[in-house]
Design an enzyme around this catalytic site. Structure first.
Site, PDB file in Angstrom:
ATOM      1  NE  ARG A 294     -46.316   9.977 -26.584  1.00 49.94           N
ATOM      2  CZ  ARG A 294     -47.382   9.276 -26.249  1.00 49.94           C
ATOM      3  NH1 ARG A 294     -48.453   9.314 -27.031  1.00 49.94           N
ATOM      4  NH2 ARG A 294     -47.389   8.554 -25.154  1.00 49.94           N
ATOM      5  CG  HIS A 295     -41.026  13.247 -33.631  1.00 50.87           C
ATOM      6  ND1 HIS A 295     -40.159  14.313 -33.687  1.00 50.87           N
ATOM      7  CD2 HIS A 295     -40.270  12.158 -33.326  1.00 50.87           C
ATOM      8  CE1 HIS A 295     -38.940  13.899 -33.431  1.00 50.87           C
ATOM      9  NE2 HIS A 295     -38.968  12.599 -33.207  1.00 50.87           N
ATOM     10  CD  GLU A 296     -48.348  18.181 -34.276  1.00 51.72           C
ATOM     11  OE1 GLU A 296     -49.266  17.337 -34.169  1.00 51.72           O
ATOM     12  OE2 GLU A 296     -48.178  19.111 -33.482  1.00 51.72           O
ATOM     13  CB  ALA A 304     -40.315  15.511 -30.098  1.00 51.78           C
ATOM     14  CG  ASP A 305     -41.735  17.903 -34.347  1.00 52.13           C
ATOM     15  OD1 ASP A 305     -41.436  16.721 -34.547  1.00 52.13           O
ATOM     16  OD2 ASP A 305     -42.908  18.292 -34.172  1.00 52.13           O
TER      17      ASP A 305
END
Length: 661
Positions: A294-296, A304-305
């Protein structure tokens, strides 16, 4: 009830049950005349009941304190979800205690209230309360006396998923402080086992495929396959996969000039694009609900980033190769500019329709229409970078002077006007970010707002970037649930694909364009290409180290995907140059790897991206789960959906179907 009384009650209970079972068996023998097999099954059933009875008796006969019974009572009524654990707080103090928490990944955050635990009713009889706690990251627990709000103790701990823990609060020799300790009552699940198993399964399949392909190259194996197949069709299929043997060219009339061979397409670029796209699809589908997919929430990086900047980077590389090829083919710059503008408009409109699905409610509603998005960001970056390259691109590079003192910098100096424009854009980003006054917020603020920075700037999420989006586009036309809500509990909308961050996405695409220029100028010198990629990667890495001070939150400009900060671009460009070296070396130079399976979605990237967004909620990409709180089931579903798109792209590749804009 005493322990002896409890034991007697259990013995009586199981004694009556055993008697009833015995009577039932006897009646069955008399009335139904069961066979020996049925008697054996009944005996096994009686033995199982006896074993269960012994286990239950052993559990209850074991010494149990009153607080343990109460803790079990609480645990029975709290259902744990994914990434949660159960914490039972036992308070032996006379006064009640307030339990608060904060995540270790939440920078300078306020503590959030977890709950209250009453004081002990009498000595030796602690009061207990149970709470659910998050398990993705380590947390800090703070316990305060509710009567005077004094801090009793501070505990740092990383809880495991679905584990049971006890936190004991005891007196510390009459001191104002207390002794706090965490005890593990039930071992947590290892939620990372499914992703490790999946990793080894895919690595094993890749090795089996590679070994099988090597084996199929042997003539003896090919002859054996042909013999088993019994037809020349089998040999044709094998040769079509492995490459037909080279034969001498037939003699032709020497008067006619030989036809020009088309420029070979670099498989490494499509493979690189496919790697970024496949990870992007997997992440968008959920990534097994693991936090690192998942994005930070704000500063820092997760898997994800990485992928979106890489996609932007390789888009810039493709721009350089494509425009050079079209200019060599004789197309005018005016016609190419029209194609660039039209393609950008198409990408932007497709992006608007994809991120605003309203299929059941009718046409799109302008009132809540989100304007920024991934494809919109790609459209803007493509328009700017392709236009810049079109101004300075050269159709013929073979006549360039290479013995001058500046020839080592040929791939930069020849295109200095474009570099000047990009640097001016970067100055604009820095000026707006650090000098633009934002109402009720400190100038140059780069924080998340919410409970971050001790809650002083709750409505300042993103600083100038968030302010510009809300001012230019309106709050209802940007992303409503940003990732900053996860840890920092922000309340205002913020768009990670907003206006100000688009400037740095142009920089990312332009660095990819620079990689394309290197390939064009040194296309016959793979060693020079790789060495220059590594030099650029090192240069970008040094800039990142200076900007971030090699820390997550303490640097001048932290790495931040939500802001698309300058350090985020330089860091991801560093990774992109290094990864491109590896892929280029293994795929195009040594030809150890064909690039599959990533090569196929890389050849049809727009179709795969649009398709996975549109059909996200349809079978077979998603189905109703038996246990929605299981990482395993989510991981299986997300991996299967991603593999479906790889297979679809492979079929389209074999059918020579490509969606190009």
């Amino acid at each position: 009830m005493s322990k002896q009384g409890r034991k007697k009650e259990i013995d009586v209970h199981y004694g009556e049950k055993g008697a009833k079972e015995k009577h039932k068996t006897h009646s069955s023998v008399v009335e139904e005349k069961l066979t020996k097999r049925e008697d054996m099954m009944t005996q096994l059933e009686n033995n199982n009941i006896y074993i269960v009875g012994v286990v239950v008796v052993a559990v209850f006969v074991a010494p149990l304190t009153a607080e343990s019974k109460l803790a079990l009572h609480h645990r029975k009524h709290l259902a744990l979800k994914m990434d949660e654990a159960l914490l039972t707080v036992s308070n032996e103090l006379n006064s009640s205690v307030l339990v608060s928490w904060k995540s270790e990944r939440c920078y300078q955050c306020l503590y959030q209230q977890l709950g209250k635990v009453d004081g002990a009713s009498s000595p030796g009889q602690p009061s207990t309360a149970s709470f659910t706690v998050k398990t993705q990251h380590a947390v800090t627990l703070q316990l305060n006396n509710t009567s005077n709000n004094n801090e009793l103790c501070n505990v740092q701990f990383h809880f495991g998923e679905h584990g049971n823990y006890s936190l004991w609060i005891k007196n510390l020799n009459g001191s104002a402080q207390a002794n706090c300790s965490v005890v593990t009552d039930a071992v947590p699940l290892n939620s990372y086992i499914p992703i490790l198993v999946a990793f080894f399964v895919f690595v094993g399949l890749a090795l089996m495929f590679a070994i099988g392909k090597r084996i199929m190259r042997f003539d003896a194996v090919k002859r054996l396959v042909v013999r088993i197949g019994g037809s020349m069709e089998t040999e044709r299929l094998i040769n079509s996969e492995l490459g037909s043997p080279q034969t001498e060219a037939p003699l032709t009339d020497n008067i006619l000039p030989p036809p020009q061979s088309p420029r070979k397409r670099l498989r490494s670029l499509d493979t690189f694009r496919g790697i970024a796209l496949v990870i992007m699809v997997f992440v968008n589908y959920g990534g097994g609900r693991y936090w690192f997919f998942r994005h930070e929430s704000w500063n820092g990086l997760t898997v994800a980033d990485l992928v979106f900047p890489w996609f932007v980077f390789v888009m810039g590389t493709s721009i350089a190769l494509s425009i050079n090829s079209l200019l060599r083919a004789g197309l005018t710059r005016g016609s190419l500019l029209r194609k660039i503008v039209w393609r950008s408009i198409q990408l932007f409109l497709i992006g608007v329709f994809i991120i605003n699905p309203n299929y059941c409610q009718g046409g799109l509603s302008w009132e809540n229409l989100r304007i920024p998005g991934v494809l919109q960001r790609l459209a803007f970056s493509y328009l700017v970078v392709a236009s810049l390259d079109l101004m300075v691109a050269r159709g013929h590079l073979d006549v360039l002077q290479t013995d001058a003192w500046w020839s080592p910098f040929l791939d930069v100096l020849l295109y200095w006007p474009a570099w000047v424009v990009v640097l001016l854009l970067e100055v604009l980003w820095l000026s707006l970010t650090f000098l633009l006054p934002v109402p009720d917020c400190p100038t140059g603020y780069l924080g998340p707002g919410g409970i971050g920075d001790m809650g002083l700037y709750a409505n300042c999420t993103g600083g100038a970037a968030g302010f510009l989006d809300r001012w230019l586009l309106g709050e209802k036309h940007i992303y409503q649930t940003p990732s900053s809500r996860v840890l920092y509990l922000t309340q205002i909308p913020y768009d990670p694909e907003g206006v100000l961050g688009s400037i740095n996405s142009v920089l990312m695409a332009f660095l990819g364009l620079q990689a394309g220029k290197i390939i064009l100028h040194y296309r016959d010198l793979p060693t020079s290409i790789m060495s220059r990629f590594l030099i650029w990667g090192l240069f970008m890495g040094v800039i990142s180290a200076v900007l971030t001070r090699c820390s997550t939150d303490q640097g001048f400009i932290p790495v931040n995907k939500n802001l698309w900060s300058l350090s985020y671009v330089t860091t991801l460009a560093c990774f992109a140059f290094v990864l491109l070296v590896l892929v280029y070396y293994t795929v195009d130079v040594k030809k150890w790897w064909s690039g599959s399976p990533f090569y196929y979605p890389g050849m049809n990237s727009i179709l795969v991206y649009v398709g996975h967004e549109v059909f996200e909620d349809y079978f077979p990409f998603r189905w109703r789960m038996v246990d929605s709180q299981s990482h395993t089931e989510h991981l299986i579903q997300n991996l299967f959906a991603t593999c479906c798109w790889i297979f679809i792209s492979y079929i389209l590749y074999r059918k020579k179907i490509f969606w190009k804009i």
